[in-house]
Design a protein around this motif. Structure first.
Motif, PDB file in Angstrom:
ATOM      1  N   ASP A   1       0.838  -1.206   0.000  1.00 58.40           N
ATOM      2  CA  ASP A   1       0.000   0.000   0.000  1.00 58.40           C
ATOM      3  C   ASP A   1       0.872   1.256   0.000  1.00 58.40           C
ATOM      4  O   ASP A   1       2.040   1.199   0.395  1.00 58.40           O
ATOM      5  CB  ASP A   1      -0.882   0.042   1.254  1.00 58.40           C
ATOM      6  N   PRO A   2       0.289   2.411  -0.375  1.00 58.37           N
ATOM      7  CA  PRO A   2       1.048   3.668  -0.328  1.00 58.37           C
ATOM      8  C   PRO A   2       1.635   3.974   1.060  1.00 58.37           C
ATOM      9  O   PRO A   2       2.685   4.594   1.157  1.00 58.37           O
ATOM     10  CB  PRO A   2       0.022   4.726  -0.731  1.00 58.37           C
ATOM     11  N   ASN A   3       0.980   3.480   2.113  1.00 55.15           N
ATOM     12  CA  ASN A   3       1.490   3.732   3.469  1.00 55.15           C
ATOM     13  C   ASN A   3       2.550   2.723   3.905  1.00 55.15           C
ATOM     14  O   ASN A   3       3.032   2.771   5.027  1.00 55.15           O
ATOM     15  CB  ASN A   3       0.335   3.758   4.476  1.00 55.15           C
ATOM     16  N   GLY A   4       2.883   1.765   3.012  1.00 50.12           N
ATOM     17  CA  GLY A   4       3.931   0.788   3.301  1.00 50.12           C
ATOM     18  C   GLY A   4       3.439  -0.549   3.828  1.00 50.12           C
ATOM     19  O   GLY A   4       4.235  -1.474   4.001  1.00 50.12           O
TER      20      GLY A   4
ATOM     21  N   VAL B   1       0.033  -0.066 -11.329  1.00 46.56           N
ATOM     22  CA  VAL B   1       0.875  -0.504 -10.216  1.00 46.56           C
ATOM     23  C   VAL B   1       2.323  -0.228 -10.576  1.00 46.56           C
ATOM     24  O   VAL B   1       2.673  -0.093 -11.753  1.00 46.56           O
ATOM     25  CB  VAL B   1       0.693  -2.011  -9.905  1.00 46.56           C
ATOM     26  N   VAL B   2       3.153  -0.139  -9.559  1.00 42.76           N
ATOM     27  CA  VAL B   2       4.589   0.050  -9.757  1.00 42.76           C
ATOM     28  C   VAL B   2       5.257  -1.266  -9.378  1.00 42.76           C
ATOM     29  O   VAL B   2       5.141  -1.731  -8.242  1.00 42.76           O
ATOM     30  CB  VAL B   2       5.120   1.216  -8.904  1.00 42.76           C
ATOM     31  N   ILE B   3       5.910  -1.858 -10.350  1.00 40.63           N
ATOM     32  CA  ILE B   3       6.564  -3.150 -10.167  1.00 40.63           C
ATOM     33  C   ILE B   3       7.893  -2.942  -9.456  1.00 40.63           C
ATOM     34  O   ILE B   3       8.662  -2.048  -9.808  1.00 40.63           O
ATOM     35  CB  ILE B   3       6.808  -3.835 -11.535  1.00 40.63           C
ATOM     36  N   ASP B   4       8.166  -3.777  -8.467  1.00 41.97           N
ATOM     37  CA  ASP B   4       9.463  -3.758  -7.805  1.00 41.97           C
ATOM     38  C   ASP B   4      10.533  -3.956  -8.875  1.00 41.97           C
ATOM     39  O   ASP B   4      10.398  -4.848  -9.731  1.00 41.97           O
ATOM     40  CB  ASP B   4       9.515  -4.880  -6.768  1.00 41.97           C
TER      41      ASP B   4
ATOM     42  N   PHE C   1      -1.529   8.244 -13.033  1.00 45.15           N
ATOM     43  CA  PHE C   1      -1.061   9.169 -12.005  1.00 45.15           C
ATOM     44  C   PHE C   1       0.210   8.583 -11.383  1.00 45.15           C
ATOM     45  O   PHE C   1       0.244   7.417 -11.019  1.00 45.15           O
ATOM     46  CB  PHE C   1      -2.142   9.312 -10.939  1.00 45.15           C
ATOM     47  N   GLY C   2       1.266   9.386 -11.275  1.00 45.71           N
ATOM     48  CA  GLY C   2       2.495   8.941 -10.624  1.00 45.71           C
ATOM     49  C   GLY C   2       3.281   7.918 -11.417  1.00 45.71           C
ATOM     50  O   GLY C   2       3.914   7.031 -10.845  1.00 45.71           O
TER      51      GLY C   2
ATOM     52  N   LEU D   1       1.227  -0.041  -4.798  1.00 41.24           N
ATOM     53  CA  LEU D   1       0.069   0.732  -5.240  1.00 41.24           C
ATOM     54  C   LEU D   1       0.435   2.207  -5.175  1.00 41.24           C
ATOM     55  O   LEU D   1       0.999   2.661  -4.179  1.00 41.24           O
ATOM     56  CB  LEU D   1      -1.127   0.447  -4.338  1.00 41.24           C
ATOM     57  N   PRO D   2       0.136   2.973  -6.227  1.00 39.76           N
ATOM     58  CA  PRO D   2       0.471   4.397  -6.213  1.00 39.76           C
ATOM     59  C   PRO D   2      -0.410   5.184  -5.236  1.00 39.76           C
ATOM     60  O   PRO D   2      -1.434   4.681  -4.768  1.00 39.76           O
ATOM     61  CB  PRO D   2       0.230   4.825  -7.667  1.00 39.76           C
ATOM     62  N   GLU D   3      -0.016   6.406  -4.990  1.00 36.60           N
ATOM     63  CA  GLU D   3      -0.763   7.283  -4.060  1.00 36.60           C
ATOM     64  C   GLU D   3      -2.175   7.573  -4.545  1.00 36.60           C
ATOM     65  O   GLU D   3      -3.072   7.781  -3.749  1.00 36.60           O
ATOM     66  CB  GLU D   3      -0.022   8.619  -3.896  1.00 36.60           C
TER      67      GLU D   3
END
Length: 110
Positions: free
Chosen positions: A8-11, A50-53, A75-76, A100-102
């Motif tokens: 999640d965006p909050n980690g 999504v942002v892939i590791d 976005f982002g 997951l992006p913000e």
């Protein structure tokens, strides 16, 4: 069964079962992960961005031209951004990590 991790965006990390043949978007929905997917995987929006590791990015199939066009609206956007509806889980992706992006940008609401 393969497994994957959503961050999640909050980690907060969510380690989940990831059945082969399902998309990252479908896996997120099965596990109540907050990944929108407004177009329900029809490649008509970017809300499942999504942002892939980085360690996993080169293991994915190349994005289609249509996916790249939709990603331009995300976005982002990052160098390792993909649409969750376009990544199908397989044993070679066992352990996949996605962030997951913000936020999202939904072109369907414009």
């Amino acid at each position: 069964m393969p497994r994957m991790t959503f961050i999640d965006p909050n980690g907060t990390r969510h380690d989940v079962d990831a059945p082969e043949g399902l998309s990252v978007l479908e896996i997120a929905h099965q596990n109540k992960i907050g990944l929108e997917g407004a177009c329900e995987g029809s490649l008509a929006c970017s809300t499942c961005h999504v942002v892939i590791d980085p360690e996993w990015f080169d293991r994915l199939e190349e994005p289609s031209e249509d996916e790249e066009d939709m990603l331009d609206l995300a976005f982002g956007l990052t160098k390792t951004s993909r649409l969750g509806c376009q990544i199908l889980m397989s044993t070679k992706l066992d352990g996949l990590v996605v962030r997951l992006p913000e936020g999202t940008r939904n072109a369907l609401d414009d």
